[in-house]
Design a protein around this motif. Structure first.
Motif, PDB file in Angstrom:
ATOM      1  N   MET A  55       0.834  -1.199   0.000  1.00  0.00           N
ATOM      2  CA  MET A  55       0.000   0.000   0.000  1.00  0.00           C
ATOM      3  C   MET A  55       0.874   1.256   0.000  1.00  0.00           C
ATOM      4  O   MET A  55       1.844   1.355   0.762  1.00  0.00           O
ATOM      5  N   PHE A  56       0.507   2.205  -0.832  1.00  0.00           N
ATOM      6  CA  PHE A  56       1.251   3.454  -0.971  1.00  0.00           C
ATOM      7  C   PHE A  56       1.253   4.223   0.338  1.00  0.00           C
ATOM      8  O   PHE A  56       2.292   4.757   0.768  1.00  0.00           O
ATOM      9  N   PRO A  81      -5.675  12.958 -10.609  1.00  0.00           N
ATOM     10  CA  PRO A  81      -6.791  12.108 -11.063  1.00  0.00           C
ATOM     11  C   PRO A  81      -6.359  10.701 -11.450  1.00  0.00           C
ATOM     12  O   PRO A  81      -7.210   9.837 -11.684  1.00  0.00           O
ATOM     13  N   THR A  82      -5.042  10.457 -11.523  1.00  0.00           N
ATOM     14  CA  THR A  82      -4.538   9.134 -11.915  1.00  0.00           C
ATOM     15  C   THR A  82      -3.440   8.698 -10.946  1.00  0.00           C
ATOM     16  O   THR A  82      -2.712   9.537 -10.398  1.00  0.00           O
ATOM     17  N   PRO A  83      -3.286   7.397 -10.732  1.00  0.00           N
ATOM     18  CA  PRO A  83      -2.196   6.915  -9.876  1.00  0.00           C
ATOM     19  C   PRO A  83      -0.828   7.167 -10.512  1.00  0.00           C
ATOM     20  O   PRO A  83      -0.657   7.007 -11.717  1.00  0.00           O
ATOM     21  N   PHE A  84       0.134   7.532  -9.689  1.00  0.00           N
ATOM     22  CA  PHE A  84       1.479   7.794 -10.175  1.00  0.00           C
ATOM     23  C   PHE A  84       2.348   6.534 -10.146  1.00  0.00           C
ATOM     24  O   PHE A  84       3.247   6.396 -10.965  1.00  0.00           O
ATOM     25  N   VAL A  85       2.111   5.653  -9.176  1.00  0.00           N
ATOM     26  CA  VAL A  85       2.927   4.449  -9.027  1.00  0.00           C
ATOM     27  C   VAL A  85       2.098   3.264  -9.505  1.00  0.00           C
ATOM     28  O   VAL A  85       1.165   2.828  -8.822  1.00  0.00           O
ATOM     29  N   ALA A  86       2.447   2.754 -10.682  1.00  0.00           N
ATOM     30  CA  ALA A  86       1.663   1.666 -11.270  1.00  0.00           C
ATOM     31  C   ALA A  86       1.703   0.413 -10.406  1.00  0.00           C
ATOM     32  O   ALA A  86       0.730  -0.360 -10.375  1.00  0.00           O
ATOM     33  N   TYR A  87       2.779   0.204  -9.673  1.00  0.00           N
ATOM     34  CA  TYR A  87       2.910  -1.005  -8.853  1.00  0.00           C
ATOM     35  C   TYR A  87       1.773  -1.122  -7.849  1.00  0.00           C
ATOM     36  O   TYR A  87       1.240  -2.212  -7.629  1.00  0.00           O
ATOM     37  N   PHE A  88       1.376  -0.005  -7.250  1.00  0.00           N
ATOM     38  CA  PHE A  88       0.356  -0.045  -6.197  1.00  0.00           C
ATOM     39  C   PHE A  88      -1.051  -0.241  -6.759  1.00  0.00           C
ATOM     40  O   PHE A  88      -1.986  -0.464  -5.986  1.00  0.00           O
ATOM     41  N   THR A  89      -1.233  -0.159  -8.052  1.00  0.00           N
ATOM     42  CA  THR A  89      -2.564  -0.410  -8.619  1.00  0.00           C
ATOM     43  C   THR A  89      -2.879  -1.902  -8.685  1.00  0.00           C
ATOM     44  O   THR A  89      -4.054  -2.290  -8.834  1.00  0.00           O
ATOM     45  N   THR A  90      -1.852  -2.744  -8.576  1.00  0.00           N
ATOM     46  CA  THR A  90      -2.072  -4.196  -8.643  1.00  0.00           C
ATOM     47  C   THR A  90      -1.567  -4.940  -7.414  1.00  0.00           C
ATOM     48  O   THR A  90      -1.817  -6.138  -7.280  1.00  0.00           O
ATOM     49  N   SER A  91      -0.864  -4.265  -6.502  1.00  0.00           N
ATOM     50  CA  SER A  91      -0.258  -4.961  -5.364  1.00  0.00           C
ATOM     51  C   SER A  91      -1.253  -5.247  -4.244  1.00  0.00           C
ATOM     52  O   SER A  91      -1.105  -6.218  -3.506  1.00  0.00           O
ATOM     53  N   VAL A 150      -9.494  -1.642  -1.149  1.00  0.00           N
ATOM     54  CA  VAL A 150      -8.710  -0.406  -1.123  1.00  0.00           C
ATOM     55  C   VAL A 150      -8.650   0.180  -2.519  1.00  0.00           C
ATOM     56  O   VAL A 150      -8.215  -0.490  -3.469  1.00  0.00           O
ATOM     57  N   ASP A 151      -9.080   1.440  -2.650  1.00  0.00           N
ATOM     58  CA  ASP A 151      -8.986   2.146  -3.925  1.00  0.00           C
ATOM     59  C   ASP A 151      -7.576   2.730  -4.054  1.00  0.00           C
ATOM     60  O   ASP A 151      -7.168   3.548  -3.224  1.00  0.00           O
ATOM     61  N   PRO A 152      -6.792   2.322  -5.064  1.00  0.00           N
ATOM     62  CA  PRO A 152      -5.419   2.822  -5.188  1.00  0.00           C
ATOM     63  C   PRO A 152      -5.329   4.346  -5.268  1.00  0.00           C
ATOM     64  O   PRO A 152      -4.405   4.942  -4.707  1.00  0.00           O
ATOM     65  N   LEU A 153      -6.282   4.982  -5.940  1.00  0.00           N
ATOM     66  CA  LEU A 153      -6.242   6.438  -6.059  1.00  0.00           C
ATOM     67  C   LEU A 153      -6.532   7.106  -4.719  1.00  0.00           C
ATOM     68  O   LEU A 153      -5.892   8.099  -4.354  1.00  0.00           O
ATOM     69  N   ASP A 168      -5.964   5.673  -1.808  1.00  0.00           N
ATOM     70  CA  ASP A 168      -4.797   5.380  -0.987  1.00  0.00           C
ATOM     71  C   ASP A 168      -3.656   6.345  -1.315  1.00  0.00           C
ATOM     72  O   ASP A 168      -2.914   6.765  -0.424  1.00  0.00           O
ATOM     73  N   GLN A 169      -3.509   6.690  -2.592  1.00  0.00           N
ATOM     74  CA  GLN A 169      -2.502   7.677  -2.985  1.00  0.00           C
ATOM     75  C   GLN A 169      -2.807   9.031  -2.361  1.00  0.00           C
ATOM     76  O   GLN A 169      -1.902   9.756  -1.944  1.00  0.00           O
ATOM     77  N   GLY A 170      -4.078   9.393  -2.276  1.00  0.00           N
ATOM     78  CA  GLY A 170      -4.461  10.640  -1.624  1.00  0.00           C
ATOM     79  C   GLY A 170      -4.109  10.638  -0.148  1.00  0.00           C
ATOM     80  O   GLY A 170      -3.662  11.648   0.399  1.00  0.00           O
ATOM     81  N   VAL A 171      -4.303   9.483   0.507  1.00  0.00           N
ATOM     82  CA  VAL A 171      -3.916   9.361   1.912  1.00  0.00           C
ATOM     83  C   VAL A 171      -2.408   9.553   2.061  1.00  0.00           C
ATOM     84  O   VAL A 171      -1.932  10.201   2.994  1.00  0.00           O
ATOM     85  N   ALA A 172      -1.641   8.974   1.122  1.00  0.00           N
ATOM     86  CA  ALA A 172      -0.186   9.160   1.146  1.00  0.00           C
ATOM     87  C   ALA A 172       0.165  10.634   1.007  1.00  0.00           C
ATOM     88  O   ALA A 172       1.089  11.137   1.669  1.00  0.00           O
TER      89      ALA A 172
END
Length: 323
Positions: A84-85, A229-239, A246-249, A251-255
């Motif tokens: 998780m990011f 509006p889009t995830p920056f780290v592609a790894y976290f979209t599938t990990s 968990v929504d990757p986008l 989760d990125q906002g939480v980061a």
């Protein structure tokens, strides 16, 4: 689903899961934390055996840093940081902005110079430490100009530039990131709060300027992550397992929020410490100048009294000769 380096499937993230004991695949930093704590305590005990005091606050800061390092990189939170990011961002901020400053505040360099024996193996250790301290590489690493490039690289270069995507799929890559976070934190905070004999001393105005710029980097990165509006780290979209929901986008906002808030608080504390030390330095310098001025005035008055005594003595001799 099993995280890299974890044993068995991981349950959904929770506070109790973060703190459970775990066995990282490559326990570099937990082992380092244990070695550093033992070595530091040995140095403190040796000083006290020889009748030399050592501030308890420095000891508390260093041991707390070692404990936090062992938990952040050795407990269950480490496995979730590979999936998780937001958890990885928490690890990065903890290592860079909390653990590294606490290690620096412990003044391990000063303790090493005072507690290491000056004969036998200790003499070799001291020579190596002094050579490293006075080296050109150390002066370059602690140059204030490097602070902002390191901050930009550790945030925008790492996540936006794709470095994280290359390292995170493997346990060794994750450990490399953690070690890099700690090293960057030490290099950034040592010129700001260290009391050790560094090869380069940063002026207080320069320290405040660096802290201010670091706060802007944290805020800018946090806002970019929060409103992207889009995830920056592609790894976290599938990990992250789908069952966690968990929504990757999101989760990125939480980061991003963590980078903006959790990252700013230690910098604010460093700013307060810097201002307090600057004021103490000015107060001490002013008191020293006053004492020096008083000493000069007293010396000048003593010189005038000697002249007056000589004049009186000369006048008395002239009066006696006239008689």
């Amino acid at each position: 689903m099993s995280g890299p380096g974890s044993i068995g499937p991981l349950p959904p993230p929770g506070f109790e899961q973060f703190l459970l004991p775990a066995s990282p695949a490559v326990p570099v930093l937990p082992a380092l934390a244990l070695v550093l704590a033992i070595a530091y305590l040995a140095g403190v005990l040796r000083l006290r055996r020889h009748g030399h005091p050592w501030p308890w606050l420095r000891t508390a800061c260093f041991l707390l840093a070692c404990l936090l390092m062992a938990v952040v990189t050795g407990a269950g939170i480490d496995a979730y940081g590979q999936l998780m990011f937001s958890i990885l961002m928490f690890q990065q901020l903890a290592l860079t902005m909390v653990i590294a400053p606490l290690l620096v505040l412990g003044s391990p360099g000063t303790l090493l110079l005072r507690a290491t024996p000056h004969r036998g193996l200790g003499s070799t250790v001291l020579r190596v430490a002094l050579c490293a301290l006075r080296s050109r590489a150390a002066r370059l690493a602690l140059h204030p100009v490097l602070v902002i490039p390191l901050m930009l690289l550790s945030f925008f270069g790492l996540y936006v530039g794709g470095i994280a995507d290359a390292l995170l799929p493997t346990s060794i890559g994750h450990v490399v990131l953690e070690v890099a976070f700690l090293v960057v934190g030490i290099v950034i905070t040592a010129p700001l709060v260290s009391s050790d004999p560094l090869p380069r001393r940063t002026t207080y105005p320069s320290r405040m300027f660096d802290i201010f710029l670091e706060m802007q980097v944290h805020a800018a990165f946090g806002l970019v992550m929060l409103f992207s509006p889009t995830p920056f780290v592609a790894y976290f979209t599938t990990s992250t397992p789908d069952s966690w929901g968990v929504d990757p986008l999101r989760d990125q906002g939480v980061a991003g929020i963590l980078a903006w808030t959790f990252g700013e608080l230690p910098l604010l504390l460093m700013l307060i410490v810097t201002l307090a030390r600057w004021r103490l330095q000015d107060t001490s310098r002013a008191a020293r100048d006053v004492r020096r001025a008083d000493e000069d005035t007293e010396a000048y008055n003593a010189y005038l009294r000697q002249l007056q005594q000589r004049e009186r003595g000369s006048a008395e001799l002239r009066a006696e000769s006239d008689d």
